[in-house]
Write a protein that holds these residues in place. Structure first.
Motif, short mmCIF file in Angstrom:
data_model
loop_
_atom_site.label_atom_id
_atom_site.label_comp_id
_atom_site.label_asym_id
_atom_site.label_seq_id
_atom_site.Cartn_x
_atom_site.Cartn_y
_atom_site.Cartn_z
N VAL A 210 0.81 -1.21 0.00
CA VAL A 210 0.00 0.00 0.00
C VAL A 210 0.85 1.27 0.00
O VAL A 210 0.64 2.15 -0.81
N PRO A 211 1.85 1.40 0.86
CA PRO A 211 2.67 2.60 0.79
C PRO A 211 3.35 2.77 -0.56
O PRO A 211 3.56 3.89 -1.01
N ALA A 212 3.65 1.66 -1.22
CA ALA A 212 4.33 1.75 -2.51
C ALA A 212 3.48 2.43 -3.57
O ALA A 212 4.00 2.95 -4.56
N VAL B 144 -10.37 1.48 12.40
CA VAL B 144 -10.48 2.68 11.57
C VAL B 144 -11.12 3.81 12.37
O VAL B 144 -10.69 4.96 12.32
N TYR B 145 -12.17 3.49 13.10
CA TYR B 145 -12.86 4.47 13.95
C TYR B 145 -12.48 4.21 15.40
O TYR B 145 -12.55 3.07 15.88
N GLY B 146 -12.08 5.27 16.10
CA GLY B 146 -11.65 5.14 17.48
C GLY B 146 -12.82 4.90 18.41
O GLY B 146 -13.99 5.10 18.05
N VAL C 234 -6.03 2.81 5.10
CA VAL C 234 -4.63 2.42 4.91
C VAL C 234 -3.93 2.11 6.23
O VAL C 234 -3.26 1.07 6.35
N PRO C 235 -4.05 2.93 7.29
CA PRO C 235 -3.38 2.56 8.54
C PRO C 235 -3.86 1.23 9.09
O PRO C 235 -3.06 0.44 9.61
#
Length: 546
Positions: free
Chosen positions: A16-18, A465-467, A455-456
């Protein structure tokens, strides 16, 4: 959960970062099915023949906590805008605006110009943008997908149609209206069948643009099926594949799918499932009623089967053009399964749809018929959840979804975090290396993006994704809900809040409101803040309630 996240992280770590680091940015393909149930495809527990969707989903990440709005056009507005449907203009559907909502901001019934669409954002950043299928976000020229950022488009403007193309008209008041590149068409080809044609058009656009001057650009493609939304219609040869498949009835089908979901790891068998309620159990139906109901489910299955084959043709084209390995694919249904029974509905407008149809047993599924399959089959499709389309329950908003494609290879995973359809916009921007517009696009103010990038989470840098303190609200037709961490309040439209711990009780089986008054008050206050923030106007009439 931690093990699942580690598997998902292994799937995409480094890949993904790529996307943002390599010169070649990823393509994006969004595929939306219309009213598809959570358990309808094989990879989610179904028995329908869906090899193409199953292969894509199992090569990527299946989501078990992906949520939409309770019906179609509000979901589509969130998908393209990244914001709440009330801020995007679809606080309710255009066909179902209550008198007290009419003329009020956020309840226009079309995608407002005050939002920047995903197609506009990606197109402005070097993407070729392609569209084929159901639009349902406005019928005027300035609301057409071609005017909202899709450079190549074939669209059904309204929310539904005859799947064989009967009743087409260039006047939206008189019939189903189709446009290509923003120009209204007088009709569709004589061999038109919705899923086949929508896929064929997208295949055409992919091939033509790849071979043309735009060929070096990455693409964003959106394929929006109308299947398996009623009227249930499919080619006779596909219906024949399922003859006799559903003769045991909807209760048996539901139990079979629940069993397969547990075997596939899609649900925890130690946690309760919601008890389905049937206006009439299968055993109480006459022999003729059972025969007719089973046929209706055969037709529905044929529609899903045909949709899957259409997806297969798009995948084949991506491979032919060399684009497949660089394409991120997100698949979703726009809401839970549809429980409406047109034959018995008393809702104004709905109850007249089949007046001129030939719904005899021999005609069912043909272009001349107009049928839906009712709450029995719908509750098999939304298993293990509570209720179905039009409700802010898990059955109405937790839908089948997966992400597959570039960099997503073995090992495979299932991800259970709470996700929203509004997350697609920030996720794609993140993967493409495009900054969040932060409320300004092309020199004008637009609605800020409310969704969150996956992504994270998918790279293992976050466990959700949601805190736990993020409040996520939803409302449609007076049915409301708010999710905060593992807790949720739900109102099915009767004005009564129910409290559930979704981590322990994902099917909303046990109302904890009486024993948790402080938590109930906390979530109710969060709902009030959400409703004020996005401009919820609860309808003064019940316009749609299956």
């Amino acid at each position: 959960m931690r093990r699942t996240l580690l598997i998902v992280a292994a799937l995409v770590a480094g890949a993904v970062p790529a996307f943002a680091q390599t010169p070649k940015r990823p393509n994006f393909l969004v595929i939306v099915a219309d009213d598809l149930g959570f358990s309808d495809i094989g990879a989610f527990g179904g028995e329908i023949d869906t090899p193409n969707l199953d292969a894509l989903s199992k090569s990527g990440v299946r989501f078990t906590g992906f949520h939409t709005a309770p019906t179609c056009s509000p979901t589509r507005s969130m998908l393209l805008s990244g914001t709440d449907n009330h801020r995007a203009g679809l606080g309710t559907m255009a066909e179902l605006i209550a008198p007290n909502q009419r003329g009020k901001p956020g309840h226009e019934g079309y995608l407002r110009p005050e939002v920047a669409s995903l197609a506009e954002l990606l197109g402005a950043n070097g993407y070729r943008t392609l569209y084929s299928g159901k639009w349902h976000l406005g019928v005027t020229p300035e609301q057409d997908p071609h005017a909202r950022g899709f450079q190549h488009s074939f669209a059904l403007l309204q929310g539904g149609h005859n799947h064989f193309g009967l009743g087409a008209s260039d006047d939206p008041i008189k019939g189903a209206t189709y446009t290509e590149q923003g120009q209204r068409l007088t009709g569709v080809p004589s061999d038109f069948y919705s899923s086949d044609y929508f896929a064929a058009k997208l295949v055409q656009y992919i091939g033509e643009t790849k071979a043309g001057p735009e060929g070096d650009k990455p693409f964003f493609a959106y394929l929006a099926f109308t299947a398996p939304h009623w009227p249930l219609q499919a080619p006779a040869e596909t219906i024949a594949k399922y003859r006799g498949k559903y003769d045991a009835g909807f209760e048996v089908l539901r139990e079979e799918r629940l069993k397969r979901q547990a075997e596939l790891g899609l649900r925890d068998p130690s946690k309760p499932v919601h008890t389905a309620t049937y206006p009439r159990p299968w055993a109480s139906l006459s022999a003729e009623e059972k025969r007719t109901a089973a046929r209706d489910m055969e037709i529905y299955a044929a529609m899903v089967d045909r949709l899957d084959k259409a997806v297969g043709r798009v995948v084949t084209e991506l491979k032919r053009t060399g684009e497949f390995d660089n394409t991120v694919i997100v698949f979703l249904s726009d809401n839970g399964a549809e429980a409406l029974d047109i034959a018995t509905s008393e809702m104004v407008g709905i109850n007249r749809l089949d007046d001129n149809a030939d719904n005899s047993f021999e005609s069912r599924g043909s272009a001349e018929s107009y049928i839906a399959y009712g709450p029995g089959w719908a509750q098999a499709a939304t298993a293990p959840s509570w209720l179905y389309k039009a409700y802010a329950t898990e059955g109405g908003t937790r839908v089948v979804s997966f992400v597959s494609g570039r960099g997503l290879s073995a090992p495979k995973g299932i991800a259970g975090a709470f996700l929203s359809v509004a997350d697609v916009v920030p996720t794609f921007l993140d993967l493409a290396g495009i900054p969040n517009h932060n409320g300004t696009f092309r020199g004008k103010a637009v609605e800020p993006i409310r969704g969150k990038s996956w992504v994270p989470y998918l790279t293992g840098r976050a466990d959700r994704v949601y805190g736990p303190n993020d409040a996520y609200g939803v409302e449609l037709f007076g049915s409301r809900a708010l999710r905060q961490g593992d807790w949720k309040i739900t109102d099915i439209g009767d004005g009564r809040w129910r409290l559930f711990n979704i981590a322990d009780d994902p099917a909303e089986t046990t109302n904890l409101a009486a024993g948790e008054p402080e938590r109930l008050a906390q979530l109710t206050a969060a709902w009030d803040a959400y409703a004020k923030d996005v401009g919820v106007i609860l309808p003064d009439q019940t316009l749609y309630r299956p």
